[in-house]
Design an enzyme around this catalytic site. Structure first.
Site, PDB file in Angstrom:
ATOM      1  N   HIS A  27       2.239  -0.686   7.198  1.00 28.17           N
ATOM      2  CA  HIS A  27       0.729  -0.855   8.150  1.00 28.17           C
ATOM      3  C   HIS A  27       0.508  -2.342   7.751  1.00 28.17           C
ATOM      4  O   HIS A  27       1.086  -3.092   6.994  1.00 28.17           O
ATOM      5  CB  HIS A  27      -0.433  -0.021   7.384  1.00 28.17           C
ATOM      6  N   GLN A  85      -1.782   7.413   3.017  1.00 27.99           N
ATOM      7  CA  GLN A  85      -1.308   8.780   3.803  1.00 27.99           C
ATOM      8  C   GLN A  85      -1.116   9.692   2.689  1.00 27.99           C
ATOM      9  O   GLN A  85      -1.418  11.067   2.919  1.00 27.99           O
ATOM     10  CB  GLN A  85      -0.346   8.471   4.942  1.00 27.99           C
ATOM     11  N   LYS A 136      -9.722   8.680   4.014  1.00 30.14           N
ATOM     12  CA  LYS A 136      -8.848   9.710   4.587  1.00 30.14           C
ATOM     13  C   LYS A 136      -8.465  10.871   3.739  1.00 30.14           C
ATOM     14  O   LYS A 136      -7.895  11.848   4.114  1.00 30.14           O
ATOM     15  CB  LYS A 136      -7.393   8.906   4.688  1.00 30.14           C
ATOM     16  N   CYS A 155      -1.633  -0.244  13.978  1.00 25.32           N
ATOM     17  CA  CYS A 155      -1.393  -1.333  13.285  1.00 25.32           C
ATOM     18  C   CYS A 155      -0.094  -1.420  12.436  1.00 25.32           C
ATOM     19  O   CYS A 155      -0.067  -1.543  11.211  1.00 25.32           O
ATOM     20  CB  CYS A 155      -2.713  -1.004  11.900  1.00 25.32           C
TER      21      CYS A 155
END
Lengths: 150, 409
Positions: free
Chosen positions: B125, B206, B229, B367
Site C-alpha cells: 500500500h 488486512q 478495519k 492505493c
C-alpha cells in the site's frame, strides 16, 4: 436491472466511450498537458494546435480510464473547436455547472456537445471523471504540463 | 472444531446492514477499505460519552481515573490480541499509516544509518512505500523492492538475495495484500531478515482482521494495524514494537503526555509507550477499539478464518466462472479480498452499476499504484469480505456482474 442508468450511460456516452472519434495524439502541436485523478488512477493527455488568431484549431487526446472520462474527452474536442482560450475557460466553468447541477441555462447552446453528460450530476463520485479531460485542456492552454482533478 | 458462525445473529449486531440503498438491501463488499461497526462498539463509545468521560492520564478526579482505566484497558486487549509479551509494547497511533511513519521517523532516523537499506515488496500500500522514500531522501538510506511472482506471491528467492551485501537494516512488508488478498509468509520473511541482522515491520492492516496474530511466535519486531478495519472506530490504531527497540528509539512528536519533565533548557521523556503518545489521544476511539477487539475475540479467529476461507473459495469459483472476468492474483495462501477486471467495462463503470444494485465495492488502484503497474493494469474492481458477509451476497454479486457485462454489450 440497470435501465435507470441509461440517463448516464446513454447511447452517446457508450458510443463515444468505446469508439472515441478524436482519441489521437497530434504530431504537430503547440501545447500539451496531462491530467491525473490521484484518487482512482485515471490518466488523460491533451494536445492542442492553435490557429493564427490563437484559437483552438485542433485537439487530440489519449485517455486511460472509464467510459465517462473517455466520452467526456471526446465530446470536449468538439465543444472547444475554434474557441479562444478565454472562451474555452468560460465554457469549462459552464460545463462544471452542468456536471454538478444537471443544467447551465445561460450556456445551453455552447454546451450542447456536452449535454449527454448532464446526468453525471446524479453520480457525485463520477463528476471528476467527466471534468478530468477539461483540467488537462486548461493546463495545456495555460502552458502547464500537468493538472489534477483534485 | 468451532461451530459455524451464526450469521443471522452476527448481522443483527450491525445496525447499518439493515439500511436500504435506493430501496435495495445493502450488500457491503468493501470491508477491506473499512469495516462496519457492531452494536458493541457503538454502545461502548456512546456509553463513554454519556456516563464516563474526561481527559486521561492527568486528572485527579473520579471521571478522569475511570476514563484512564477504560482507555488503558485497550492496551491490555491489544497486547492479548497480538500476544505481545508486555503491554508497554503497545503504542497507540491514529492508524497503520501513522504507525509506519512513526517507525520510519524514529527507528529510521534514530537507529538506521545512512547507507543501510530498507526492503519493501512489490505489493505494498502507498502507506508502506512513501514513508520509506521520505526516509531515503532525508536520511540517505536505500530503498529496495522485493518482487512478486505472477501469481501474486512474494518471490522468496529474490527476497533473500536482497540481503547478500549485508546492508539491509529493516524490512517493512505487508502481512496480507489489500489488492491481491495474498498472505506473505511472515515467519520465513522474519527468519531470513533476522539471519542477516535486519529487523522486520509487518503491516497487518488486512491480516489482523482475518487471522490470529502472534507477534512472539512470528518474532516480529514491529507490527501495525488499524482499528477501523477490525470493526472498530477510525482514528485509532496500534503499533507493536519489541520493548528494547522502542526504548532505544527517540520520540517522534513532542508535547504533553510524552514527557517526564520539561524545563526551557531540556525535557526528559516518559517511559514507553507514552514516549510516543504526545497529546490527548483518541480516547473514545480507544475505548471503541477495546470493544471491537473483545467482540472479535468472542467470535474467535478459528470461526472467522473458516467462514472467510469458505467465502473466498466460493467467491473465486463464482467470479472465475463469469465470461470475460479475470481474477487478479492467484496466491495459494489468501484472504477474503478478490480483485478483478471485466473485459467490457472499466472498474469505475462496474462500481457505478453495482452500486445501483446496492452492492458496494472498491474500484481504482487501491492505493497501490506500483503494484498496478507491475500487473500491467490501471485499476481493478475489488470485492472484500467481512465477518458479516454471506454466500448469498457473493452469489448476488456474481449474478449482477453478469448483467453488468450484458449492459456493456
Amino acid at each position: 436491472m440497470f435501465e435507470d442508468l441509461r440517463d448516464l450511460y446513454n447511447a452517446t456516452i457508450l458510443e463515444r466511450g468505446r469508439r472515441p472519434r478524436h482519441m489521437r495524439r497530434l504530431d504537430d502541436f503547440d501545447a500539451t498537458a496531462k491530467g491525473d485523478n490521484p484518487m482512482c488512477g485515471d490518466r488523460v493527455q491533451v494536445w492542442l494546435k492553435y490557429a493564427g488568431d490563437g484559437s483552438i484549431a485542433a485537439t487530440g487526446f489519449d485517455a486511460r480510464g472509464c467510459e465517462i472520462s473517455k466520452a467526456a474527452a471526446d465530446l470536449m474536442v468538439e465543444a472547444v473547436a475554434g474557441r479562444s482560450a478565454d472562451d474555452t475557460k468560460a465554457l469549462f466553468a459552464a460545463f462544471r455547472t452542468l456536471a454538478q447541477t444537471g443544467s447551465c441555462p445561460d450556456h445551453a447552446a455552447a454546451l450542447a456537445p456536452m449535454a449527454p453528460l448532464a446526468a453525471v450530476h446524479e453520480y457525485p463520485s463520477r463528476i471528476k471523471c467527466a471534468t478530468l479531460p477539461w483540467h488537462a485542456l486548461i493546463a495545456a492552454l495555460d502552458g502547464k504540463g500537468v493538472s489534477s482533478s483534485e | 472444531m468451532n461451530a459455524p458462525l451464526d450469521l443471522t445473529s452476527i448481522r443483527a449486531q450491525f445496525p447499518i446492514l439493515a439500511q436500504k440503498i435506493r430501496g435495495k438491501d445493502l450488500v457491503f463488499l468493501d470491508s477491506a477499505a473499512s469495516a462496519q461497526k457492531p452494536r458493541a462498539v457503538i454502545d461502548a463509545m456512546v456509553g463513554a460519552m454519556e456516563s464516563q468521560y474526561a481527559n486521561i492520564h492527568r486528572g485527579l478526579h473520579w471521571m478522569s481515573e475511570r476514563t484512564t482505566d477504560a482507555y488503558e484497558a485497550t492496551r491490555d486487549s491489544a497486547a492479548r490480541l497480538l500476544n505481545a509479551a508486555d503491554r508497554h509494547e503497545i503504542v497507540f497511533v491514529r492508524n497503520s499509516t501513522e504507525g509506519i511513519n512513526l517507525v520510519a521517523h524514529s527507528y529510521g532516523r534514530g537507529v538506521l544509518r545512512p547507507g543501510q537499506a530498507v526492503v519493501i515488496s512489490e505489493m505494498e500500500h502507498h502507506s508502506n512505500i512513501v514513508p520509506w522514500q521520505m526516509l531515503r531522501d532525508d536520511h540517505g538510506t536505500e530503498l529496495r523492492v522485493a518482487p512478486i511472482t505472477d501469481t501474486g506471491e512474494l518471490d522468496m528467492a529474490a527476497y533473500e538475495a536482497l540481503f547478500a551485501d549485508g546492508k539491509v537494516g529493516l524490512v517493512a512488508i505487508t502481512h496480507m495484500s489489500n489488492v491481491l488478498g495474498s498472505y506473505t509468509p511472515a515467519e520465513r520473511i522474519i527468519r531470513i531478515a533476522h539471519d542477516h541482522g535486519a529487523k522486520v515491520l509487518l503491516d497487518g492492516s488486512q491480516a489482523v482482521v482475518h487471522r490470529r496474530i502472534d507477534v512472539q511466535a512470528l518474532d516480529a519486531d514491529f507490527y501495525v494495524f488499524t482499528g477501523h478495519k477490525l470493526y472498530g472506530p477510525t482514528g485509532i490504531g496500534v503499533l507493536y514494537g519489541k520493548r528494547e527497540l522502542l526504548e532505544a528509539m527517540p520520540p517522534w512528536m513532542g508535547g504533553g503526555d510524552m514527557i517526564s519533565s520539561v524545563t526551557y533548557e531540556r525535557s526528559t521523556w516518559a517511559q514507553v509507550p507514552h514516549k510516543f503518545e504526545a497529546g490527548t489521544p483518541a480516547i473514545l476511539e480507544g475505548i471503541g477499539l477495546n470493544a471491537a477487539i473483545k467482540w472479535v475475540e468472542a467470535i474467535g479467529y478459528d470461526a472467522i478464518a473458516a467462514h472467510e476461507a469458505a467465502l473466498t473459495d466460493h467467491g473465486l469459483a463464482r467470479l472465475s466462472a463469469i465470461e470475460g472476468l479475470t481474477v487478479i492474483g492467484r496466491a495459494q495462501d489468501r484472504g477474503g479480498v478478490i480483485s478483478f477486471t471485466l473485459d467490457r467495462a472499466h472498474a469505475h463503470d462496474i462500481a457505478t452499476l453495482l452500486d445501483r444494485a446496492g452492492i458496494a465495492v472498491r474500484a481504482g488502484h487501491h492505493c497501490a499504484e506500483p503494484l498496478m503497474r507491475r500487473l500491467g493494469l490501471e485499476s481493478t474492481a475489488r470485492a472484500s469480505f467481512g465477518i458479516y458477509t454471506t454466500t448469498a451476497e457473493i452469489d448476488f454479486l456474481a449474478e449482477t456482474l453478469t448483467k453488468v457485462r450484458e449492459f456493456f454489450r
